[in-house]
Write an enzyme that holds these catalytic residues in place. Sequence first.
Site, PDB file in Angstrom:
ATOM      1  N   GLU A 174      -6.818   4.824   7.899  1.00  0.00           N
ATOM      2  CA  GLU A 174      -6.614   6.245   7.549  1.00  0.00           C
ATOM      3  C   GLU A 174      -7.867   6.823   6.882  1.00  0.00           C
ATOM      4  O   GLU A 174      -8.208   7.982   7.091  1.00  0.00           O
ATOM      5  CB  GLU A 174      -5.361   6.381   6.665  1.00  0.00           C
ATOM      6  CG  GLU A 174      -4.096   6.189   7.506  1.00  0.00           C
ATOM      7  CD  GLU A 174      -2.902   5.642   6.754  1.00  0.00           C
ATOM      8  OE1 GLU A 174      -2.895   5.655   5.508  1.00  0.00           O
ATOM      9  OE2 GLU A 174      -1.958   5.194   7.430  1.00  0.00           O
TER      10      GLU A 174
ATOM     11  N   SER B 249       3.817  -1.789  10.284  1.00  0.00           N
ATOM     12  CA  SER B 249       5.269  -1.825  10.494  1.00  0.00           C
ATOM     13  C   SER B 249       5.905  -3.159  10.104  1.00  0.00           C
ATOM     14  O   SER B 249       6.836  -3.635  10.751  1.00  0.00           O
ATOM     15  CB  SER B 249       5.619  -1.461  11.937  1.00  0.00           C
ATOM     16  OG  SER B 249       5.226  -0.118  12.198  1.00  0.00           O
TER      17      SER B 249
ATOM     18  N   ASN C  36       0.869  -1.184   0.000  1.00  0.00           N
ATOM     19  CA  ASN C  36       0.000   0.000   0.000  1.00  0.00           C
ATOM     20  C   ASN C  36       0.905   1.233   0.000  1.00  0.00           C
ATOM     21  O   ASN C  36       1.501   1.565   1.028  1.00  0.00           O
ATOM     22  CB  ASN C  36      -0.894  -0.032   1.249  1.00  0.00           C
ATOM     23  CG  ASN C  36      -1.724   1.234   1.399  1.00  0.00           C
ATOM     24  OD1 ASN C  36      -1.788   2.062   0.474  1.00  0.00           O
ATOM     25  ND2 ASN C  36      -2.358   1.398   2.547  1.00  0.00           N
TER      26      ASN C  36
ATOM     27  N   HIS D 242      -9.531   1.272   5.047  1.00  0.00           N
ATOM     28  CA  HIS D 242      -8.243   1.466   5.727  1.00  0.00           C
ATOM     29  C   HIS D 242      -8.451   2.418   6.905  1.00  0.00           C
ATOM     30  O   HIS D 242      -9.251   3.360   6.813  1.00  0.00           O
ATOM     31  CB  HIS D 242      -7.207   2.025   4.741  1.00  0.00           C
ATOM     32  CG  HIS D 242      -5.820   1.990   5.312  1.00  0.00           C
ATOM     33  ND1 HIS D 242      -5.374   2.924   6.213  1.00  0.00           N
ATOM     34  CD2 HIS D 242      -4.797   1.119   5.127  1.00  0.00           C
ATOM     35  CE1 HIS D 242      -4.123   2.627   6.554  1.00  0.00           C
ATOM     36  NE2 HIS D 242      -3.745   1.535   5.912  1.00  0.00           N
TER      37      HIS D 242
ATOM     38  N   GLY E 265       2.874   2.606  10.749  1.00  0.00           N
ATOM     39  CA  GLY E 265       3.825   3.703  10.571  1.00  0.00           C
ATOM     40  C   GLY E 265       4.596   4.059  11.830  1.00  0.00           C
ATOM     41  O   GLY E 265       5.209   5.120  11.900  1.00  0.00           O
TER      42      GLY E 265
ATOM     43  N   GLU F  11      -5.053  -4.721  10.824  1.00  0.00           N
ATOM     44  CA  GLU F  11      -4.053  -3.661  10.948  1.00  0.00           C
ATOM     45  C   GLU F  11      -4.295  -2.888  12.250  1.00  0.00           C
ATOM     46  O   GLU F  11      -5.121  -1.954  12.275  1.00  0.00           O
ATOM     47  CB  GLU F  11      -4.159  -2.681   9.774  1.00  0.00           C
ATOM     48  CG  GLU F  11      -3.749  -3.268   8.441  1.00  0.00           C
ATOM     49  CD  GLU F  11      -3.139  -2.202   7.523  1.00  0.00           C
ATOM     50  OE1 GLU F  11      -2.091  -2.482   6.947  1.00  0.00           O
ATOM     51  OE2 GLU F  11      -3.705  -1.094   7.402  1.00  0.00           O
TER      52      GLU F  11
ATOM     53  N   LYS G  75       0.093   4.286  -0.264  1.00  0.00           N
ATOM     54  CA  LYS G  75      -0.530   5.499   0.285  1.00  0.00           C
ATOM     55  C   LYS G  75      -0.267   6.672  -0.674  1.00  0.00           C
ATOM     56  O   LYS G  75      -0.251   6.467  -1.879  1.00  0.00           O
ATOM     57  CB  LYS G  75      -0.027   5.747   1.711  1.00  0.00           C
ATOM     58  CG  LYS G  75      -0.174   4.481   2.583  1.00  0.00           C
ATOM     59  CD  LYS G  75       0.034   4.694   4.039  1.00  0.00           C
ATOM     60  CE  LYS G  75      -0.183   3.370   4.766  1.00  0.00           C
ATOM     61  NZ  LYS G  75      -0.066   3.469   6.215  1.00  0.00           N
TER      62      LYS G  75
HETATM   63  P1  13P Z   1       3.260   0.678   7.563  1.00  0.00           P
HETATM   64  O1  13P Z   1       3.762  -0.639   6.996  1.00  0.00           O
HETATM   65  O2  13P Z   1       3.983   1.851   6.999  1.00  0.00           O
HETATM   66  O3  13P Z   1       3.211   0.619   9.059  1.00  0.00           O
HETATM   67  O4  13P Z   1       1.747   0.850   7.061  1.00  0.00           O
HETATM   68  C1  13P Z   1       0.846  -0.188   7.253  1.00  0.00           C
HETATM   69  C2  13P Z   1      -0.391   0.120   6.496  1.00  0.00           C
HETATM   70  O5  13P Z   1      -1.171   0.979   6.877  1.00  0.00           O
HETATM   71  C3  13P Z   1      -0.643  -0.647   5.265  1.00  0.00           C
HETATM   72  O6  13P Z   1      -1.933  -0.473   4.819  1.00  0.00           O
END
Ligand code: 13P
Length: 271
Positions: free
Chosen positions: A109, A225, A17, A107, A185, A179, A19
């Site tokens: 976010e 992560s 992903n 997601h 992150g 997640e 983003k």
């Molecule tokens: P990270 O791997 O950067 O922690 O992000 C995870 C994520 O939100 C994947 O959708």
Amino acid sequence: MTGLSPAAPRRPLVSGNWKMHHDHIEALHTVRDLGLRMKPEDVAQVDVSVHPPFTDLRTVQTLVEGESIPVALGAQHCNDHDRGAFTGEVSPQMLARLGVRYVIVGHSERRQLFGMTDELVASTLRAVLGQQMTPILCVGETEEERAAGQTEPRLSAQLEAALRGLDATRLAGMVVAYEPIWAIGTGNSATAVDAEDACLFVREKAGELAGADAAASIRVQYGGSVNPENAADLMAEPDVDGLLVGGASLDAAGFLEIVRASRPTAARRRG
Ligand code: 13P
């Protein structure tokens, strides 16, 4: 912890992903680099998808089709309508026309920063299925919920809201990504044991909603992560069927290490 034994082994799915990273030129370089580094054995037993921003999709589609790069095209989000007066939105139908196979739905976010409700997650999921694409439904708890021992009730509520009423065959072909929000992150991944517990819980909940066969077939990813160092441990767990990777998917070499670490291990075959 024992997983529900599947009738047939579930094929791992490793998804990147991106983003809001990589414009279409950077996307071209990254996916070409990935294609040049990949060997047939890397993807013989593992599915791989990349989820670039919308503006990159056509470029990546042309590249993976033209150069037969064994990576499925994914999107990060979409609207729940196929067309209409929805300024700024992209429809599932548009994604399907581009050859998109997987769409991330709900997601954290999108839920936290853009007000995506459980209801909208449910209708988007159905709209994605309606275009014969595979949703990757994201669920996960906040740090506060985790501290309060509320992880399972939270996952349960999110899964029920999104999946209730779906028929077993549709549910069986889906992907759910666990997640935990505190792991995204932060560099602070869940332990393999905690990831396994949550992924098994997701599978059991899918079983409650759609029966044992669907539960055994649904693929459950872990995300938060993930990196080349922790991927193999996470993937050695019997109910972790794949990884949803953010930051570590932006670099082709690092992402490929994660794909390689996700090939079925001896431990997994025993599980
Ligand atoms: P990270 O791997 O950067 O922690 O992000 C995870 C994520 O939100 C994947 O959708």
